[in-house]
Design a protein around this motif. Structure first.
Motif, PDB file in Angstrom:
ATOM      1  N   LYS A  80       9.243  -3.771  -0.270  1.00 40.27           N
ATOM      2  CA  LYS A  80       9.640  -5.137   0.111  1.00 40.27           C
ATOM      3  C   LYS A  80       8.905  -5.598   1.375  1.00 40.27           C
ATOM      4  CE  LYS A  80      14.150  -4.967  -2.072  1.00 40.27           C
ATOM      5  NZ  LYS A  80      15.598  -4.911  -1.888  1.00 40.27           N
ATOM      6  N   ASP A  81       8.562  -4.667   2.257  1.00 35.52           N
ATOM      7  CA  ASP A  81       7.792  -5.036   3.452  1.00 35.52           C
ATOM      8  C   ASP A  81       6.405  -5.547   3.069  1.00 35.52           C
ATOM      9  OD1 ASP A  81       9.893  -4.272   5.121  1.00 35.52           O
ATOM     10  OD2 ASP A  81       9.119  -2.236   5.370  1.00 35.52           O
ATOM     11  N   ILE A  82       5.856  -4.991   2.018  1.00 29.49           N
ATOM     12  CA  ILE A  82       4.530  -5.422   1.555  1.00 29.49           C
ATOM     13  C   ILE A  82       4.630  -6.781   0.882  1.00 29.49           C
ATOM     14  CG2 ILE A  82       2.567  -4.861   0.046  1.00 29.49           C
ATOM     15  CD1 ILE A  82       3.023  -2.908   2.471  1.00 29.49           C
ATOM     16  N   THR A  83       5.552  -6.910  -0.068  1.00 29.75           N
ATOM     17  CA  THR A  83       5.656  -8.168  -0.821  1.00 29.75           C
ATOM     18  C   THR A  83       6.056  -9.331   0.080  1.00 29.75           C
ATOM     19  OG1 THR A  83       7.920  -7.601  -1.509  1.00 29.75           O
ATOM     20  CG2 THR A  83       6.128  -7.007  -3.012  1.00 29.75           C
ATOM     21  N   LYS A  84       6.795  -9.048   1.138  1.00 30.69           N
ATOM     22  CA  LYS A  84       7.204 -10.089   2.077  1.00 30.69           C
ATOM     23  C   LYS A  84       6.036 -10.538   2.961  1.00 30.69           C
ATOM     24  CE  LYS A  84       9.672  -8.957   5.651  1.00 30.69           C
ATOM     25  NZ  LYS A  84      10.745  -8.438   6.500  1.00 30.69           N
ATOM     26  N   ASN A  85       5.159  -9.602   3.326  1.00 29.38           N
ATOM     27  CA  ASN A  85       4.100  -9.890   4.286  1.00 29.38           C
ATOM     28  C   ASN A  85       2.720 -10.140   3.682  1.00 29.38           C
ATOM     29  OD1 ASN A  85       5.626  -9.704   6.785  1.00 29.38           O
ATOM     30  ND2 ASN A  85       5.890  -7.557   6.230  1.00 29.38           N
ATOM     31  N   ASN A  90      -4.070 -10.666  -4.844  1.00 29.22           N
ATOM     32  CA  ASN A  90      -5.484 -10.302  -4.990  1.00 29.22           C
ATOM     33  C   ASN A  90      -6.128  -9.898  -3.663  1.00 29.22           C
ATOM     34  OD1 ASN A  90      -5.632 -10.855  -7.829  1.00 29.22           O
ATOM     35  ND2 ASN A  90      -5.510 -13.018  -7.282  1.00 29.22           N
ATOM     36  N   GLN A  91      -5.358  -9.906  -2.589  1.00 27.03           N
ATOM     37  CA  GLN A  91      -5.858  -9.517  -1.269  1.00 27.03           C
ATOM     38  C   GLN A  91      -6.361  -8.074  -1.328  1.00 27.03           C
ATOM     39  OE1 GLN A  91      -6.138 -10.925   2.008  1.00 27.03           O
ATOM     40  NE2 GLN A  91      -7.150  -8.955   2.309  1.00 27.03           N
ATOM     41  N   ALA A 107      -0.351   3.670  -2.301  1.00 23.80           N
ATOM     42  CA  ALA A 107      -1.210   2.681  -2.972  1.00 23.80           C
ATOM     43  C   ALA A 107      -0.755   2.442  -4.415  1.00 23.80           C
ATOM     44  CB  ALA A 107      -2.663   3.136  -2.929  1.00 23.80           C
ATOM     45  N   LYS A 108      -0.298   3.487  -5.102  1.00 24.37           N
ATOM     46  CA  LYS A 108       0.220   3.321  -6.470  1.00 24.37           C
ATOM     47  C   LYS A 108       1.441   2.408  -6.478  1.00 24.37           C
ATOM     48  CE  LYS A 108      -0.762   7.931  -8.094  1.00 24.37           C
ATOM     49  NZ  LYS A 108      -0.158   9.135  -8.667  1.00 24.37           N
ATOM     50  N   LYS A 109       2.330   2.577  -5.504  1.00 23.91           N
ATOM     51  CA  LYS A 109       3.523   1.733  -5.425  1.00 23.91           C
ATOM     52  C   LYS A 109       3.130   0.275  -5.195  1.00 23.91           C
ATOM     53  CE  LYS A 109       6.534   5.438  -3.850  1.00 23.91           C
ATOM     54  NZ  LYS A 109       7.438   5.944  -2.821  1.00 23.91           N
ATOM     55  N   ALA A 113       3.476  -2.946  -7.862  1.00 26.57           N
ATOM     56  CA  ALA A 113       4.152  -4.191  -7.480  1.00 26.57           C
ATOM     57  C   ALA A 113       3.295  -5.417  -7.825  1.00 26.57           C
ATOM     58  CB  ALA A 113       4.478  -4.178  -5.996  1.00 26.57           C
ATOM     59  N   GLY A 114       2.156  -5.192  -8.470  1.00 27.53           N
ATOM     60  CA  GLY A 114       1.338  -6.304  -8.940  1.00 27.53           C
ATOM     61  C   GLY A 114       0.092  -6.610  -8.138  1.00 27.53           C
ATOM     62  N   TYR A 115      -0.191  -5.827  -7.100  1.00 29.26           N
ATOM     63  CA  TYR A 115      -1.403  -6.051  -6.313  1.00 29.26           C
ATOM     64  C   TYR A 115      -2.598  -5.476  -7.080  1.00 29.26           C
ATOM     65  CZ  TYR A 115       1.662  -7.615  -2.637  1.00 29.26           C
ATOM     66  OH  TYR A 115       2.589  -8.312  -1.921  1.00 29.26           O
ATOM     67  N   THR A 116      -3.684  -6.223  -7.093  1.00 32.94           N
ATOM     68  CA  THR A 116      -4.802  -5.890  -7.987  1.00 32.94           C
ATOM     69  C   THR A 116      -6.020  -5.303  -7.289  1.00 32.94           C
ATOM     70  OG1 THR A 116      -5.702  -8.118  -7.750  1.00 32.94           O
ATOM     71  CG2 THR A 116      -4.147  -7.737  -9.574  1.00 32.94           C
ATOM     72  N   ASN A 117      -6.056  -5.331  -5.974  1.00 27.97           N
ATOM     73  CA  ASN A 117      -7.267  -4.972  -5.232  1.00 27.97           C
ATOM     74  C   ASN A 117      -6.929  -3.921  -4.170  1.00 27.97           C
ATOM     75  OD1 ASN A 117      -9.985  -5.225  -4.643  1.00 27.97           O
ATOM     76  ND2 ASN A 117      -9.794  -7.207  -3.623  1.00 27.97           N
TER      77      ASN A 117
END
Length: 166
Positions: A80-85, A90-91, A107-109, A113-117
Protein backbone atom coordinates in the motif's frame (compact mmCIF):
# COMPACT_ATOMS: atom_id res chain seq x y z
CA UNK A 1 61.21 -6.70 -9.07
CA UNK A 2 58.60 -3.96 -8.51
CA UNK A 3 57.00 -4.80 -11.86
CA UNK A 4 56.74 -8.48 -10.92
CA UNK A 5 55.15 -7.68 -7.54
CA UNK A 6 52.72 -5.22 -9.15
CA UNK A 7 51.81 -7.78 -11.82
CA UNK A 8 51.22 -10.48 -9.20
CA UNK A 9 49.03 -8.12 -7.15
CA UNK A 10 46.92 -7.34 -10.21
CA UNK A 11 46.56 -11.06 -11.03
CA UNK A 12 45.42 -11.79 -7.45
CA UNK A 13 42.85 -8.96 -7.53
CA UNK A 14 41.48 -10.05 -10.91
CA UNK A 15 41.25 -13.65 -9.71
CA UNK A 16 39.47 -12.65 -6.49
CA UNK A 17 37.06 -10.33 -8.29
CA UNK A 18 36.25 -12.98 -10.91
CA UNK A 19 35.61 -15.65 -8.30
CA UNK A 20 33.41 -13.34 -6.23
CA UNK A 21 31.34 -12.54 -9.30
CA UNK A 22 30.97 -16.19 -10.24
CA UNK A 23 29.98 -17.05 -6.69
CA UNK A 24 27.52 -14.15 -6.62
CA UNK A 25 25.89 -15.43 -9.80
CA UNK A 26 25.58 -18.91 -8.27
CA UNK A 27 24.01 -17.45 -5.13
CA UNK A 28 21.52 -15.43 -7.18
CA UNK A 29 20.72 -18.48 -9.30
CA UNK A 30 20.15 -20.53 -6.14
CA UNK A 31 17.83 -18.02 -4.43
CA UNK A 32 16.12 -16.21 -7.31
CA UNK A 33 13.85 -17.42 -10.08
CA UNK A 34 14.80 -14.44 -12.28
CA UNK A 35 11.16 -13.44 -12.76
CA UNK A 36 12.28 -9.81 -12.40
CA UNK A 37 14.84 -8.55 -14.91
CA UNK A 38 18.15 -7.32 -13.59
CA UNK A 39 19.60 -3.90 -14.24
CA UNK A 40 23.35 -3.54 -13.80
CA UNK A 41 25.19 -0.79 -11.96
CA UNK A 42 26.36 0.99 -15.12
CA UNK A 43 22.87 1.10 -16.63
CA UNK A 44 21.34 2.35 -13.39
CA UNK A 45 24.01 5.00 -12.82
CA UNK A 46 23.06 6.60 -16.16
CA UNK A 47 19.30 6.62 -15.53
CA UNK A 48 18.00 9.68 -13.69
CA UNK A 49 14.28 9.02 -14.13
CA UNK A 50 14.11 5.86 -12.02
CA UNK A 51 12.48 5.42 -8.61
CA UNK A 52 14.92 3.63 -6.29
CA UNK A 53 13.47 1.39 -3.58
CA UNK A 54 15.68 -0.09 -0.86
CA UNK A 55 14.32 -3.41 0.37
CA UNK A 56 16.76 -3.80 3.25
CA UNK A 57 16.03 -3.13 6.89
CA UNK A 58 16.22 0.30 8.59
CA UNK A 59 19.62 -0.31 10.27
CA UNK A 60 21.11 -1.25 6.89
CA UNK A 61 19.56 1.79 5.20
CA UNK A 62 20.77 4.08 7.98
CA UNK A 63 24.37 2.93 7.48
CA UNK A 64 24.24 3.72 3.75
CA UNK A 65 22.02 3.68 0.71
CA UNK A 66 21.90 4.90 -2.86
CA UNK A 67 21.18 8.60 -3.07
CA UNK A 68 17.45 9.39 -3.40
CA UNK A 69 16.46 5.81 -2.52
CA UNK A 70 13.31 5.23 -0.49
CA UNK A 71 13.35 2.61 2.25
CA UNK A 72 10.52 0.12 1.76
CA UNK A 73 12.04 -2.64 3.88
CA UNK A 74 11.60 -6.36 3.65
CA UNK A 75 10.23 -7.76 6.90
CA UNK A 76 7.56 -5.06 7.15
CA UNK A 77 7.08 -4.26 3.46
CA UNK A 78 3.60 -2.92 2.68
CA UNK A 79 2.49 -2.73 -0.95
CA UNK A 80 0.00 0.00 0.00
CA UNK A 81 2.96 2.35 0.56
CA UNK A 82 3.95 1.81 -3.06
CA UNK A 83 0.49 2.15 -4.59
CA UNK A 84 -0.15 5.28 -2.53
CA UNK A 85 3.13 6.98 -3.50
CA UNK A 86 3.74 5.77 -7.06
CA UNK A 87 0.59 6.31 -9.09
CA UNK A 88 2.09 5.72 -12.55
CA UNK A 89 2.12 1.94 -13.08
CA UNK A 90 4.60 2.41 -15.95
CA UNK A 91 7.15 4.32 -13.84
CA UNK A 92 10.59 2.68 -13.98
CA UNK A 93 11.30 1.22 -10.54
CA UNK A 94 14.56 -0.36 -9.40
CA UNK A 95 14.53 -2.36 -6.19
CA UNK A 96 17.77 -3.27 -4.45
CA UNK A 97 19.04 -4.96 -1.31
CA UNK A 98 22.49 -6.24 -0.36
CA UNK A 99 22.96 -8.72 -3.21
CA UNK A 100 19.67 -8.93 -5.10
CA UNK A 101 17.78 -11.68 -3.27
CA UNK A 102 15.37 -9.81 -1.00
CA UNK A 103 14.90 -7.22 -3.72
CA UNK A 104 13.57 -9.83 -6.14
CA UNK A 105 10.91 -10.85 -3.61
CA UNK A 106 9.82 -7.23 -3.10
CA UNK A 107 9.99 -6.46 -6.84
CA UNK A 108 7.64 -9.41 -7.52
CA UNK A 109 5.10 -7.97 -5.08
CA UNK A 110 5.32 -4.62 -6.87
CA UNK A 111 4.96 -6.28 -10.27
CA UNK A 112 1.97 -8.30 -8.98
CA UNK A 113 0.36 -4.99 -7.98
CA UNK A 114 0.32 -4.02 -11.66
CA UNK A 115 3.59 -2.13 -12.11
CA UNK A 116 5.10 -2.92 -15.50
CA UNK A 117 8.62 -1.48 -15.42
CA UNK A 118 10.25 -3.09 -12.37
CA UNK A 119 13.92 -4.13 -12.13
CA UNK A 120 16.23 -5.78 -9.61
CA UNK A 121 19.71 -4.26 -9.18
CA UNK A 122 22.19 -7.03 -9.96
CA UNK A 123 24.49 -7.49 -6.98
CA UNK A 124 22.61 -4.87 -4.98
CA UNK A 125 24.32 -2.22 -2.90
CA UNK A 126 27.43 -4.43 -2.69
CA UNK A 127 27.92 -4.28 -6.45
CA UNK A 128 27.15 -0.54 -6.43
CA UNK A 129 29.91 -0.03 -3.84
CA UNK A 130 32.28 -2.43 -5.64
CA UNK A 131 31.94 -0.19 -8.70
CA UNK A 132 32.84 2.81 -6.51
CA UNK A 133 29.49 4.53 -6.98
CA UNK A 134 28.51 7.01 -4.26
CA UNK A 135 26.57 6.02 -1.16
CA UNK A 136 25.05 8.28 1.46
CA UNK A 137 24.28 7.76 5.13
CA UNK A 138 21.14 8.73 7.03
CA UNK A 139 22.36 12.34 7.18
CA UNK A 140 22.84 12.53 3.41
CA UNK A 141 26.64 12.57 3.74
CA UNK A 142 28.75 10.46 1.40
CA UNK A 143 30.12 7.32 3.07
CA UNK A 144 32.07 4.16 2.23
CA UNK A 145 30.30 2.14 4.96
CA UNK A 146 28.00 -0.67 3.87
CA UNK A 147 25.93 -2.80 6.25
CA UNK A 148 26.70 -6.36 5.15
CA UNK A 149 24.43 -8.09 7.69
CA UNK A 150 27.07 -10.60 8.83
CA UNK A 151 30.61 -11.75 8.12
CA UNK A 152 29.54 -14.46 5.65
CA UNK A 153 27.59 -12.10 3.40
CA UNK A 154 30.36 -9.50 3.58
CA UNK A 155 32.57 -11.59 1.28
CA UNK A 156 30.84 -10.02 -1.72
CA UNK A 157 31.67 -6.47 -0.67
CA UNK A 158 35.08 -5.92 -2.24
CA UNK A 159 35.24 -2.14 -1.96
CA UNK A 160 33.81 -0.34 1.04
CA UNK A 161 33.88 -0.49 4.81
CA UNK A 162 32.03 -3.57 6.07
CA UNK A 163 29.61 -3.02 8.95
CA UNK A 164 27.85 -6.03 10.52
CA UNK A 165 26.82 -7.56 13.82
CA UNK A 166 28.90 -10.36 15.31
Amino acid sequence: MKKVITFMAVVVLVFQFGNAQETLQKVLDKHNDHSIPYINVEELSKDTSVVLLDSREPKEFKTSHLNNAVLVGYDHFNIKDITKNIEDKNQKIVVYCSLGIRSETIAKKIKDAGYTNVYNLYGGIFEWSNNEKPLVNSKGKETKKVHTFNKDWSQWLLKGEKIYEE
